[in-house]
Design an enzyme around this catalytic site. Sequence first.
Site, short mmCIF file in Angstrom:
data_model
loop_
_atom_site.label_atom_id
_atom_site.label_comp_id
_atom_site.label_asym_id
_atom_site.label_seq_id
_atom_site.Cartn_x
_atom_site.Cartn_y
_atom_site.Cartn_z
N GLU A 109 0.83 -1.13 -0.15
CA GLU A 109 0.03 -0.15 -0.06
C GLU A 109 1.01 1.42 -0.17
OE1 GLU A 109 -4.08 -1.10 2.34
OE2 GLU A 109 -2.13 -1.60 3.29
N GLU A 129 -3.35 -9.92 3.96
CA GLU A 129 -4.05 -9.53 5.23
C GLU A 129 -5.13 -10.75 5.30
OE1 GLU A 129 -2.83 -5.46 3.63
OE2 GLU A 129 -3.05 -7.18 2.87
#
Length: 702
Positions: A109, A129
Amino acid sequence: MSELVKLTRQDDIAVVTIDNPPVNALSPGVPEGIVASIEAANKDPEVKAIVVIGGGSTFIAGADIREFGKMTSGEKPRIALTPKLLAIEDSVKPVVMAIHGTAFGGGLETAMAGHYRVIAPTAQVGQPEVNLGIIPGAAGTQRLPRLAGLAKAVEMCAFGAPISAKEAVAVGIADRMIEGDLLTGAVAFAKEVADKPAPKTRERNEKLGGVDPAVFATARDTAKKTKRGQPAALAAIDAVEAATKMSFEEGCAYEGKLFNECLFSTASKALIHAFFGERTVAKIPGIGKDTPVYDIKSAAVIGAGTMGGGIAMNYANAGIPVIIKETAQDALDRGMAVIKKNYANSVAKGRFSQAVMDQRMALITPQLTYDGFEKADIVVEAVFEGMALKKEIFGKLDEIAKPSCILASNTSTLSIDEIASATKRPEMVIGHHFFSPANVMRLLEVVRGKVTSNEVINTSMNLGKKLKKVAVLAGNCRGFIGNRMLHPYFREAQFLIEEGASVEEVNKTLFDFGWAMGPLAVSDLAGLDVGWRIRKEFRHLEKPGVRVPLVADMLCEHGRFGQKVSCGFSKYDENRKPMPNPETAEFAEQVAREHGIERRVVSKEEILDRCMYALINEGAKLLDEGIALRSVDIDIVYLNGYGFPAWRGGPMFYADTVGLAKVLARIEEFEKRHGSDLWSPAPLIQKLVAEGKTFGDRDKAA
Ligand code: T1G
């Protein structure tokens, strides 16, 4: 400027280096340090562009997972990363992210908030995740589809698998592959783009249009099948899909809401427990980094059966030459044929090339003699489960193996100390209990004998990692950790059908709970004759007058050994689809009649509690006896060896989520009904309940 982030210069290029070993996680101070460095570089008139790079072996491996526990316990508020990434993206001067090692989760990210990304050939990027029961929480579900397209973004966010550098360039995540020194290449690239506009990923919407809705529908179907009990996968799909319907800002807000829901879920706490658990089990009190290890450069395996063949493949897969010995040519040929078929299947599935298969096959030497054993650094015995045969083999190995050779047994139940007593070097003897299929199952139960040396234990734990296994240390008792606990679990499953539950009800209840298979289905798959033979070998150890399950023995006496004969507790059609076996019900009724067992309707709740609490109670006894070091060790054994659902965290973690007081009350209820020979509560559970503590608390104190 924070200690964790350093700002330097190379000509007119600012270099921001993250220095937070071992994996440059986004611990408190790291995101702040990156933003402050970029702001300082923007203010420096001599700086034309900025490179962000990770110090050590990797780029950013994600948010600091240790911080999540503090957030869900209310100890700390959640510090949103998204605003910091917006600050990076809004840098006037171009920011080039230089990726090596892993850019995972918040790491990717962060990279996507940069204007350009260059990557080393061996690097990997990903949004793993969901493996922690959460979703990307810093705009990953909004920026990734803008770079890689919706289909790739859904795949990466919902299923968590990383992609290679080559694919990252191909799908548009990375702008260039850098061969050679990454920093040099990144600085050169930054010079190239210094005068170009700094493209903001959040404004790149060209890949968001015209998507086939089937992309999301198919992913949802797959997630429902492969991510049972794990809401994060579906949440990730919702978040990525939102990018096609909402503005970037709205999409981030929606992602944030879903992220929080997942973070506070029991599934996420369980998966984070499992993540750190896999790292904790490698730490053995009293055996540190200074404990020597033997160098394992060559191996030998005795027995080319199902287990022996799989074990030999593990060594070949790790690049270690391995001899595989059998007693008869046909058995050897059969074993080698299975190995060849397994490798060919992997090639056919594109897991690796024919060349890699040939390399691995070339590392395996099949033979009928002990020639070469005198050079082996480790010998693993994987023959039939009989003490006499194993002692004969270890006696032979004692004569021929070199002094520094580790002598390991793949026994799943027999005493390591008794096997070791057949040698004059019991300190070199250890259990290496692999799980079938040994080339696939990740668990390696390392069983220490009374006098096994710390060097041999330490070598075995390290070797486990080299063989891509999760090694868990167990003490020497019948069945070690996994099989010892499985015994009362299976016992209760069989008692329940004698008392009136159907095989299907028992299997479905535990399957719905999350197990890969119900207990009676597992027994049928493993073969009822395996347990039957062991029961007969240990019959003399059974306490007279204590109830034992009888249906399995009756099935075996009628040759109903399970799936391999299409008939066991259940019957199986040609596609191995289970169907009720009326014989099992008849035998159960007969046992009940002959032993005065009341037949009744058994609730799902009782089925679950009897099986699970029998498992947990035995686990607590193992902890009391020191057979297992920590409750997390037991959890990792069950997650990696017995198909226990990772999103439940393991049997001991599950007990903590239920509450030990409730577990104890239920065990005491069963003790009253079924007697203390079967259900005496583990003293550890009584102690923890009295102290208001959990298994987790005990681990922390260990
Ligand atoms: N946070 C905290 N500690 C971490 C960590 C992390 N992200 N990753 C590793 N460690 C610790 C680990 O516990 C061990 O500690 C040591 O580092 C070495 O790790 C906002 C919310 C990167 C492939 O899921 O997959 O970003 O035992 O033994 O085999 O959207 O670690 O030595 O004390 O595993 O070389 C997403 C997790 C987070 C990646 C390296 N990221 N890490 O493997 O070493 S969520 C991940 C890994 C997130 C954002 C969201 C692997 C690795 P100790 P190791 P390794």
